[in-house]
Design a protein around this motif. Structure first.
Motif, short mmCIF file in Angstrom:
data_model
loop_
_atom_site.label_atom_id
_atom_site.label_comp_id
_atom_site.label_asym_id
_atom_site.label_seq_id
_atom_site.Cartn_x
_atom_site.Cartn_y
_atom_site.Cartn_z
N PHE A 1 48.56 46.82 21.32
CA PHE A 1 47.35 47.07 21.72
C PHE A 1 46.97 47.79 20.44
O PHE A 1 45.88 48.65 20.59
CB PHE A 1 48.48 48.22 22.04
N ASP A 2 47.87 47.26 19.95
CA ASP A 2 47.10 48.25 18.23
C ASP A 2 45.31 47.61 17.75
O ASP A 2 45.31 47.86 17.87
CB ASP A 2 47.95 48.14 17.00
N SER A 3 45.56 46.45 18.40
CA SER A 3 44.84 45.29 18.02
C SER A 3 43.62 45.22 19.04
O SER A 3 42.58 44.56 18.57
CB SER A 3 45.12 43.73 16.80
N THR A 4 43.91 45.77 20.75
CA THR A 4 43.13 45.52 20.83
C THR A 4 42.49 46.68 21.72
O THR A 4 42.78 47.55 22.23
CB THR A 4 43.29 44.79 22.70
N PRO A 5 40.52 46.31 22.14
CA PRO A 5 40.55 48.08 22.52
C PRO A 5 40.69 47.60 23.91
O PRO A 5 40.86 47.03 24.68
CB PRO A 5 38.88 47.66 22.49
N VAL A 6 41.21 49.19 24.32
CA VAL A 6 40.94 49.62 25.78
C VAL A 6 40.23 49.23 26.33
O VAL A 6 40.47 48.82 27.69
CB VAL A 6 41.71 50.97 26.29
#
Length: 322
Positions: free
Chosen positions: A86-91
């Motif tokens: 979740f830190d590296s993947t955009p929403v």
């Protein structure tokens, strides 16, 4: 399930072909009255309606099973994903998979598969009927079919990449909208609404541009497929005209011509849906990318748990309490 759909539609096509053959043959029999002609034709036609309903039901059931399996795997993978994901993947990238890609899997892919299979069967029947009347049409039909396959492969190499790029342009739109909605108070406080709206329109234009080019490539392919199939139809019509009188009954000539004129529309319809299906499969690839995310380590490891009596003792030490 897929074999059942093929079988059911084959039976429907058999009824449909039988009804047209009945008209072509019975119209030349003097003893057959108009009531008998229409009655038998209506009976055969209405018998095939049942199989159309069964085919639609099986298609919906196929889509439901596939959607349930993918949705369960997708949500399980996302909920068990590590925090670094979740830190590296955009929403927006996650929302795109959960919205547009799953929507394509739910509604578009099942019916695209059915259309490709069913129309493909009907095209084969059309060609067989034309060949049964004038086999010489194969001299043009076979090269036209080979050329159509070449055009299809040439188109698919470009279209697949366009769809993949188009998938990457949807995520920034979703991500920008989500982040803007969260910070809308700050945006309005600094009077930057026009700037954000302009940036949003630029992202939408980029996404729409690729969507436009994808549609243009489909039209490019269909134009060439239609030209090749028209060549087959013209050949069939010329052969029927040049046949000696009485060589083929007028009813079969009309039947062959009617199927020849339908062949072009059927081939275009099949080409469009086959191209769409090939593009829709990319959404499945995108969903499977998130299904294969390494899961977070389990909260409880059976081989590495503390003893049941842990902690064996404890105390509360208060210092400097006033």
């Amino acid at each position: 399930m897929l074999c059942s759909i093929i079988l059911v539609h084959s039976v429907f096509v058999a009824f449909q072909t039988a009804s047209t053959f009945w008209l072509a043959i019975a119209i030349e029999i003097p003893k057959v009255t108009n009531a008998t002609l229409i009655g038998v034709y209506a009976l055969i036609s209405f018998s095939g309606v049942v199989f159309v309903y069964v085919k639609s039901y099986l298609t919906a059931l196929l889509g439901l099973k596939a959607s349930t399996a993918f949705f369960s795997s997708f949500t399980t993978s996302i909920f068990n994903a590590p925090m670094v994901f979740f830190d590296s993947t955009p929403v927006g990238r996650i929302l795109t998979r959960a919205s547009s890609d799953l929507s394509i899997l739910d509604f578009d892919i099942p019916y695209s598969i059915t259309f490709v299979i069913c129309v493909g069967i009907e095209i084969l029947v059309m060609i067989c009927i034309m060949v049964s009347v004038t086999w010489q049409v194969l001299i043009v039909a076979v090269p036209a079919l080979v050329a159509s396959i070449f055009v299809q492969q040439y188109y698919q190499a470009t279209a697949s990449e366009l769809i993949r790029i188009n998938g990457t342009t949807k995520a920034p739109v979703m991500n920008f909208a989500a982040e803007t909605s969260l910070g809308v108070v700050t945006v309005r406080a600094f009077n930057m609404a026009d700037r954000f709206f302009k940036n949003y329109l630029q992202l939408v234009d980029t996404d729409a541009s690729l969507f436009f080019h994808s549609n243009v490539t489909i039209e490019w392919e269909i134009l060439r497929i239609e030209a090749l199939q028209n060549l087959t139809v013209i050949t069939a019509a010329l052969l029927l005209i040049l046949l000696p009188q009485g060589y083929v009954s007028p009813g079969l000539v009309g039947l062959s011509l009617s199927y020849a004129f339908t062949l072009t529309a059927g081939q275009i319809f099949w080409t469009r849906w086959f191209s769409n299906l090939s593009n829709y499969i990319i959404s499945v690839e995108r969903i499977k990318q998130f299904i294969r995310i390494p899961a977070e380590p389990p909260a409880i490891v059976d081989g590495n748990r503390p003893p049941s009596s842990w902690p064996s003792k404890g105390k509360i030490d208060l210092q400097g309490l006033e």
